[in-house]
Write an enzyme that holds these catalytic residues in place. Sequence first.
Site, mmCIF file in Angstrom:
data_model
loop_
_atom_site.group_PDB
_atom_site.id
_atom_site.type_symbol
_atom_site.label_atom_id
_atom_site.label_comp_id
_atom_site.label_asym_id
_atom_site.label_seq_id
_atom_site.Cartn_x
_atom_site.Cartn_y
_atom_site.Cartn_z
ATOM 1 N N SER A 117 -32.184 -22.750 -20.920
ATOM 2 C CA SER A 117 -31.190 -21.715 -20.657
ATOM 3 C C SER A 117 -29.802 -22.322 -20.554
ATOM 4 O O SER A 117 -29.606 -23.302 -19.837
ATOM 5 C CB SER A 117 -31.507 -21.005 -19.341
ATOM 6 O OG SER A 117 -32.528 -20.074 -19.536
ATOM 7 N N ASP A 173 -24.698 -13.310 -21.322
ATOM 8 C CA ASP A 173 -25.281 -14.235 -20.348
ATOM 9 C C ASP A 173 -24.574 -15.603 -20.361
ATOM 10 O O ASP A 173 -25.129 -16.596 -20.800
ATOM 11 C CB ASP A 173 -26.779 -14.379 -20.640
ATOM 12 C CG ASP A 173 -27.536 -14.937 -19.438
ATOM 13 O OD1 ASP A 173 -26.893 -15.490 -18.525
ATOM 14 O OD2 ASP A 173 -28.778 -14.832 -19.421
ATOM 15 N N HIS A 214 -27.102 -16.498 -15.786
ATOM 16 C CA HIS A 214 -28.254 -16.606 -14.887
ATOM 17 C C HIS A 214 -28.452 -18.035 -14.385
ATOM 18 O O HIS A 214 -29.172 -18.247 -13.416
ATOM 19 C CB HIS A 214 -29.528 -15.990 -15.497
ATOM 20 C CG HIS A 214 -30.249 -16.821 -16.509
ATOM 21 N ND1 HIS A 214 -30.112 -16.662 -17.873
ATOM 22 C CD2 HIS A 214 -31.144 -17.812 -16.362
ATOM 23 C CE1 HIS A 214 -30.903 -17.511 -18.504
ATOM 24 N NE2 HIS A 214 -31.529 -18.221 -17.614
#
Length: 741
Positions: A661, A229, A93
Amino acid sequence: MKKTLLLVALAVLSLVGKVRADEGMWLPMFVERLNYVDMQKMGLQLTPEELYSINNSSLKDAIVGLSTGPNPRGFFCTGEIVSQKGLLFTNHHCGYGDIQKLSTVEHDYLTDGFWAKDFSEELPVDGTSVSFLVRMEDVTEQVLAVVNDTMDWAQRNRAIREKAKELETAASEDGKYNPIISSFFEGNEYYMFVYQVYTDIRLVGTPPSSVGKFGGDTDNWMWPRHTGDFSIFRVYADADGNPAPYSPENVPLTPKHHLPISLDGIQKDDFTMIWGFPGSTERYMTSYGIDYNVDTFYPIIHEIFKLQTDIMDEFMQKDASVNIMYADDKAGLANTWKNFEGQMIMLRKNKVAETKAELENNFAEWVKANTNRVEEYGEVLNTLAENYALISELSASIYYPNFLTQTGAIAIAAEFMGYAEAAQGKDKEAIAAAEEELKAIDADAFFAETYKPLEDKMLVEMLKLYYNIFNAEANPDFYNFVDKKYKGDVVALANDILDNSIFANAESIKAFIEKPNAKKVEKDPAYIVLNSMISHMMNGLAPYRMAMQVIDENNHLFVKGLREFYAETQPEKSLYPDANSSLRMSYGSVQDYQPADAIHYDYICTANGILEKYVKGDYEFDAPQRLLDLIEARDFGQYADENGELVVCFLSTNDITGGNSGSPIMNAKGELIGLAFDGNWEAMSGDVNFEPRLQRTINVDARYVLFVIDKLAGATNLIEELTIVKSEPQTEETVEMTVEE
Ligand code: ARG
């Protein structure tokens, strides 16, 4: 031992306190003084020098901030260097925007994934930059030396900005580095971070979205999660290893440090450490701020973003080219509204405002007991309460029109305001100049990478929303216009804009630019609507801005007082600075949790869950056939755990937030065991108050990442490039020795 160490730290640093594992995002510069003893007790096997050193290579040299351009002021995600040739792991992402930009219907890397077989196949990305921290420094004294008591808040901030700019320029060594000075504890301390920024970044590999975004927005912010991810990039440098703009002559960067990747896997209670660039938390927010967010601000943004996401979704799911066009924007909007939804629920459920109100009462009692304190802090909470009440009243009339003026033809009309205003006057020269400026407008650019049916629906629905939120009293200009001209039918207005506004299509804009005519603009429905919205917004803007400034100033004052309050009443209490996009370290352990009475969530999830969740052809829960086959055949190779299962994701207690992230989660030896990529639903209030019982970081397991690269994609070139390690299990004896040291 621990106590004395920390008392010294308290005296010297004021960034302080009793270290508790899990909660806290710590500055690596202070690891030795603040956290090291604790981390070692929990199992860490590295020395402070191996973690953070400005002279020798250390772990920090493998952690990078992802941003845009050569002089970023903050980072949207984190990455880590995992090979001697500048290979970088981050989340899928995080790479999503780049993957989208590189995708076309013919080469749809979002849908199909991408794997470069060698350097020559790697794809240069546009705009993304990678920052390495060279050093950090406390500059509080220099920065605060420029402020004095006669300054008001705005003057103070201006003086601070100027001083910070001056220090940054000096530290940049003529542009070699990108220094960033950031405020800590609401403007009570300042630190400078000096970065080296690389801008030749190339996409090396990404799984398809059906792996990298498996579960989509339905599973987002939730556990259990079965998302791979991750995505892979490479940092390129000139022949001397220095940053350079993209060039085919550039070579893969030889980093100072890269992370080995462990196949050891994880057990409950294992020590974990996450380094990265958390963007922002509000751990010192008052109950008034929480009430404002939950009752006013979040609902507004939630409503607008959810509406926009739903419209995008409808068209994206029908058409691959539309999907590529809007993928990144939609992911961002969906990620935010779901986050706000979670915060609205969990801030209440976890009683965060109540917890803060109790603290505020204690603070107020402490203030009352001393006249000097009354003088300084006596009004701070009342002032905050009053000003949050003020912005609560004004917010709707600021935010709704603000988003409307960014929509379709209304947004384009805004580009012509300068001309329209000049043309209304008598100044011939000004009119000529404004007409000249029109020629610079690229009409096609307004519509590039947009899909008309989607944009049209967006305009209709946004106008409907706006009309329904405000009544005639709150928004007379717009209301009267719709009522008089369209008999109260806001859809008729929207259609009039779509059919007849100059600003609704490139051809009519071009024709207008050829022959500008002020009268036509003034009669244009998009332009009329734009003006009514601006006047709506303007009514409240000045008082809103003033109140925001007072809130800012009083948050500064409150945090200043709070630190004195804690220092006097609970000297052992831990106070760490809020996240602000600077490099932080957080440590904790692998843990399960109990989301609700009688429910237990395991700390790992396995590939079996992919089979359970799989829905053929579904937008969010489809999965590659090859992945399903490998799982069915239990063909996990060396990536299986001791039970023969393939662990996909796991939980840890590390304290992280957005910006983290892509961060590496590492074991006691500083080896990569996964990538942090999310937080969990039950602790969505966690940016305001850490919830030790509930709050978890969701990590994709490094073994699943390697499995996807190796077995699913067959990218063995990458597997060979990585440093993959597996250790013998520790004996009881060695475990004890580590603890006692
Ligand atoms: N919640 C994650 C974060 O903010 C982003 C996950 C992206 N996935 C998605 N389905 N939108 O870090």
